[in-house]
Design an enzyme around this catalytic site. Structure first.
Site, PDB file in Angstrom:
ATOM      1  N   ARG A 239       0.850  -1.190   0.000  1.00 32.59           N
ATOM      2  CA  ARG A 239       0.000   0.000   0.000  1.00 32.59           C
ATOM      3  C   ARG A 239       0.889   1.244   0.000  1.00 32.59           C
ATOM      4  NH1 ARG A 239      -3.470  -2.754  -1.656  1.00 32.59           N
ATOM      5  NH2 ARG A 239      -5.526  -3.149  -0.763  1.00 32.59           N
ATOM      6  N   GLU A 268      -3.364   7.777  -4.448  1.00 32.42           N
ATOM      7  CA  GLU A 268      -3.613   7.092  -5.724  1.00 32.42           C
ATOM      8  C   GLU A 268      -4.871   7.658  -6.348  1.00 32.42           C
ATOM      9  OE1 GLU A 268      -3.685   2.814  -5.752  1.00 32.42           O
ATOM     10  OE2 GLU A 268      -1.774   2.726  -4.689  1.00 32.42           O
ATOM     11  N   HIS A 287      -0.847   0.426  -9.828  1.00 33.94           N
ATOM     12  CA  HIS A 287      -1.496  -0.543  -8.925  1.00 33.94           C
ATOM     13  C   HIS A 287      -2.017  -1.749  -9.724  1.00 33.94           C
ATOM     14  CE1 HIS A 287      -3.691  -0.859  -4.805  1.00 33.94           C
ATOM     15  NE2 HIS A 287      -3.409  -2.059  -5.276  1.00 33.94           N
ATOM     16  N   ALA A 289      -0.323  -4.976  -9.612  1.00 34.65           N
ATOM     17  CA  ALA A 289       0.365  -6.225  -9.230  1.00 34.65           C
ATOM     18  C   ALA A 289      -0.550  -7.438  -9.332  1.00 34.65           C
ATOM     19  CB  ALA A 289       0.952  -6.097  -7.833  1.00 34.65           C
TER      20      ALA A 289
HETATM   21  C1  DGY Z   1      -5.795  -5.859  -3.257  1.00 35.00           C
HETATM   22  O1  DGY Z   1      -6.454  -6.846  -3.625  1.00 35.00           O
HETATM   23  O2  DGY Z   1      -5.859  -5.426  -2.105  1.00 35.00           O
HETATM   24  C2  DGY Z   1      -4.871  -5.243  -4.258  1.00 35.00           C
HETATM   25  O3  DGY Z   1      -4.262  -4.114  -3.841  1.00 35.00           O
HETATM   26  C3  DGY Z   1      -5.559  -5.046  -5.596  1.00 35.00           C
HETATM   27  O4  DGY Z   1      -5.634  -6.295  -6.136  1.00 35.00           O
END
Ligand code: DGY
Length: 328
Positions: A239, A268, A287, A289
């Site tokens: 985060r 963000e 964001h 990933a």
């Molecule tokens: C989450 O799932 O918390 C991620 O940050 C987004 O997939």
């Protein structure tokens, strides 16, 4: 009998929307950006279920406006700091989330960031695209080799552990720090538990895998950068607010660390005039990933299943606050 009403706050995989449509009258927010707060509040008024994203603020005001029919809040994410879970629990509303299915995607992407930031991939690509590549040069774009270097993991949950497993393939020396020591995993994955100062001091790559909470807010700030190696690469796929962005800018600008690879920022989206965007040694992804097709498909499916279960009075498959069931 009329179907229950639900609001889905953004497009998700169509199969998942279909699952919901079979059992509920579905209102779907079609825009790419989140519904403005006043629109969100009017959309949730009187719904039986809500499927939301981490960009939606789900607080007690919203639950109040949704009203007494609201039976389930289903978040399509593993993180849920945007939801006032206590307020939901107080109202007996189960909150769903999507853990597990994005672990591999996020661990893979953490390595993407480590390699790309460490080996200056984006910097080099921009150089080529700008028409500046004139020759092979022994001193151009020197970066940090990942093989055999020291990886520090702050946070050894599901994702941290998967990053550690991948790191063994690169013969990395793996250090970790967490609030809970995982002695059970140390031998199997060659992990060494160290204190915070040691992990900061010794890591060539430092990767963050903690939740955002008052204890982890700006966990990496001026003091931490001053302890880190000047050759270190910092990676954050957790985060944004876990890193103090002003301190990060200073550290990258002044060579306190070598590079950063970020998938998340504070705030963000990052504003267009944020000074971090001016630095070649800071790579920033929007964001993404968890954005493998496999992970997002599964996240959509679980979020839809949680919503459907909640509407039908069944237990959610993945529930943040299972204590709501104990109360009934
Ligand atoms: C989450 O799932 O918390 C991620 O940050 C987004 O997939």
């Amino acid at each position: 009998m009329s179907k229950p009403k639900v609001f889905i706050s953004r497009e998700i995989f169509p199969e998942a929307i279909e699952m919901v449509r079979k059992v509920a009258d579905t209102d779907l927010w079609p825009e790419e950006t989140p519904a403005p707060r006043d629109v969100l509040l009017s959309k949730v008024s009187g719904v039986d279920g809500l499927l939301c994203l981490l960009t939606d603020k789900i607080d007690s005001e919203l639950m109040e406006i949704a009203g007494p029919r609201l039976k389930v809040i289903s978040q399509i994410a593993v993180g849920y700091e945007n939801i006032d879970v206590k307020a939901a629990t107080k109202r007996g509303i189960p909150v769903g989330y999507t853990p597990g299915v994005l672990t591999h995607a996020t661990a893979d992407f953490t390595f993407t960031l480590m390699l790309a930031a460490g080996r200056r991939l984006i910097d080099g690509t921009n150089f080529v695209k700008a028409g500046k590549w004139r020759t092979w040069h022994p001193l151009h774009f020197l970066g940090k080799e990942i093989y055999g270097s020291t990886l520090g993991l702050i946070g050894l949950g599901r994702i941290g552990l998967e990053v550690a497993k991948r790191a063994t393939g690169f013969q990395m020396n793996i250090l970790y720090h967490d609030i809970v020591r995982r002695r059970d995993l140390e031998e199997q994955y060659s992990l060494t538990y160290v204190d915070r100062d040691t992990i900061l001091k010794q890591s060539d790559f430092l990767s963050l895998h903690v939740n955002l909470n008052p204890e982890t807010y700006h966990l990496i700030s001026e003091k931490e950068f001053s302890i880190m190696k000047s050759t270190a690469v910092l990676v954050n796929a957790a985060r944004g607010p876990v890193i103090d962005p002003n301190a990060l800018y200073w550290a990258l600008k002044n060579g306190e660390i070598a590079a950063a690879g970020l998938d998340v920022t504070e705030p963000e989206p990052i504003p267009d005039d944020d000074p971090l965007l001016t630095l070649d040694n800071c790579i920033i992804a929007p964001h993404i990933a968890s954005a493998s097709i496999e992970a997002r498909q599964e996240m959509s499916r679980i979020a839809a299943q949680n919503l459907v279960n909640g509407l039908q009075g069944e237990k959610l498959v993945e529930c943040v606050n299972p204590e709501v069931y104990a109360k009934t």
